[in-house]
Design a protein around this motif. Sequence first.
Motif, mmCIF file in Angstrom:
data_model
loop_
_atom_site.group_PDB
_atom_site.id
_atom_site.type_symbol
_atom_site.label_atom_id
_atom_site.label_comp_id
_atom_site.label_asym_id
_atom_site.label_seq_id
_atom_site.Cartn_x
_atom_site.Cartn_y
_atom_site.Cartn_z
ATOM 1 N N TYR A 111 0.844 -1.200 0.000
ATOM 2 C CA TYR A 111 0.000 0.000 0.000
ATOM 3 C C TYR A 111 0.881 1.252 0.000
ATOM 4 N N LEU A 115 1.232 4.293 -2.895
ATOM 5 C CA LEU A 115 1.129 5.739 -2.678
ATOM 6 C C LEU A 115 2.379 6.458 -3.179
ATOM 7 N N ALA A 130 -5.120 8.385 -5.066
ATOM 8 C CA ALA A 130 -4.510 7.266 -4.344
ATOM 9 C C ALA A 130 -4.711 7.394 -2.842
ATOM 10 N N SER A 203 -6.277 1.547 -4.310
ATOM 11 C CA SER A 203 -6.208 1.959 -2.907
ATOM 12 C C SER A 203 -7.400 1.423 -2.123
#
Length: 226
Positions: A111, A115, A130, A203
């Motif tokens: 994750y 980003l 995002a 996301s």
Amino acid sequence: MFSEQLKRDAAPILTDIENHPFVEGIRDGAVSRDALMVYVEQDTRFLEAFVKVYAGALEKSKTKKQMQFFDEQIRYTLNDEAGAHKILCGIADEALEEHQNAEIRPATYLYNEHLFNALRTGQLIDIAAAMLPCPWTYNEISKKIISDSDPTNPFLPWIEFYQPEEGKVDDSMVNTLFSMIDELAEEASAAHLKRVEERFLRSCEFEYDFWDQAYYQQDWKYHLQA
């Protein structure tokens, strides 16, 4: 509006998040201590990345309004976001300080890299898309379950933490990001908007994975030895 399209396309993921056993456990007042501590540890590592991406968004901002918004979110994340972690640590009877330097786990790592990729390779609209699923899904979760929670639910302070109140992750903050995306979308090509949508949906999926990681205490299969 482009933001409405994003919400429609993400609706199935949001539904799965709302029905995730960790989220249902918050609603019902019962989540295991181990799951809570994995969540706190990994959310701490996630927010470290989140604030850096906010800083990158501030740098890429073109208007004073955008700059002020990201500056406010940086300050909030640095100074106030740990309040939610303290609530969960209190429920688990754990000291927050003992859970702030944990090794980053797979879903958190992926994750965070997602980003950072938006920051490295995208424009402001990519970064906003995002980042938005995090506050958006938390806002939606809290609104959905607060009416179903018993007044004695130990997680009620955590749920209320994400309710619309000044200085917290609230409707105005989420709506500001959606409005920013709509404004920036007016100057983006169809191909670019497709990439923006992909970032947003990825996301959203990572948000689901984050709950899953904590609930099942998922970790690296092979740990590197120093």
